[in-house]
Write an enzyme that holds these catalytic residues in place. Sequence first.
Site, PDB file in Angstrom:
ATOM      1  NE  ARG A  28      -4.070  -1.730  -0.070  1.00 54.81           N
ATOM      2  CZ  ARG A  28      -4.018  -2.745  -0.908  1.00 54.81           C
ATOM      3  NH1 ARG A  28      -2.958  -2.900  -1.680  1.00 54.81           N
ATOM      4  NH2 ARG A  28      -5.018  -3.607  -0.997  1.00 54.81           N
ATOM      5  CD  GLU A  83      -2.377   3.379  -6.374  1.00 53.24           C
ATOM      6  OE1 GLU A  83      -3.316   2.724  -6.895  1.00 53.24           O
ATOM      7  OE2 GLU A  83      -1.472   2.839  -5.722  1.00 53.24           O
ATOM      8  CG  HIS A 130      -2.434  -0.722  -7.930  1.00 55.40           C
ATOM      9  ND1 HIS A 130      -2.859   0.044  -6.879  1.00 55.40           N
ATOM     10  CD2 HIS A 130      -2.480  -2.003  -7.481  1.00 55.40           C
ATOM     11  CE1 HIS A 130      -3.159  -0.725  -5.843  1.00 55.40           C
ATOM     12  NE2 HIS A 130      -2.932  -1.972  -6.182  1.00 55.40           N
TER      13      HIS A 130
END
Length: 331
Positions: free
Chosen positions: A244, A273, A292
């Site tokens: 994370r 993000e 990601h």
Amino acid sequence: MTRDERIVVGLAYPPEWDRRPAGTIARDVRSVAEVDRRVVLTHCRLDAGDERSAALVRDLDVVVALSLPSDVLRIAPRLRWVQSVGAGVGGLVSRDVTAAGIRVTSASGVNAVAVAEFAFARVLAHFKRFDELRRLQAEHRWSPCHGTQLAGKTLGVLGFGAIGVEVALRARAFGMSVTAVRRRVDRPSPHADRVYGPHETHAMLAECDAVVAALPESAATAEVMDADAFAAMRPGAFFCNVGRGSAVVEQAMAAALRSGHLGGAAIDVARREPLPTDDPLWDVPRLVISPHSATAADAHFAGLYGLLRDNLARFLSGRPLINEVDPERGY
């Protein structure tokens, strides 16, 4: 069959997320419906304003989603259990959801292998200097550029859950020693040479040639990798984050890279993000960024449906659910 005899399960994630062949998806959907004759499976949107969608959502007992609207208790008054699409549950656990007794389970581990492969590939690419070799080829230069042997080096893992263990397995296959930080230190792990508690994180960092962070998002893991943590790492060490973005103080990581203390870093997650196009992280030297992308969508959804089948059978028979979240801890 009356409404009270049915268990209505809503698939509330965008269908385009699952990029597998239509026939494969259909088989998985059927397999969930076949868990029990009472199960009724439906595709729905929790944020849709049309009357038909609202009617579907009102009937939901179970929903598979990545986030919940703030008024979920109003629009889905029958809801009893939420299965997260991903490992994170930050968009699902709230005070209202907890107070209502709605159970939440994460998808932790369903794609651990793919994420671990990605993380270890970053480690391998760094020590074998693949980026430099690629630049030499682009410049048509035959100039030997030798990497470093991984065997004999030490890899540290922050967060020794499903992903962390899979990273460790790959590191050991390459002859590396493995150290790890995890909450439970009372039981030794067959996958690590040494396990540290969270209060010993800096001591573990000091031993490692490379560190992979695979931490869940929680108050306890926020900003674990701060300036002091990066300073504790060995000079020239490599850092990779596939957990994370909240676990890393990005300015501290950038400073450690610019000073040369860190030999390199890779992040697949960020505090914001998508990462804004003008974010200074894009231009930090020796930092590689991916959007990601460590997961593998095909393996992820295959694993998610397998978990959903298992948990649905458990839910209907009153057995403990896999990956049920502790509302106090958030994981």
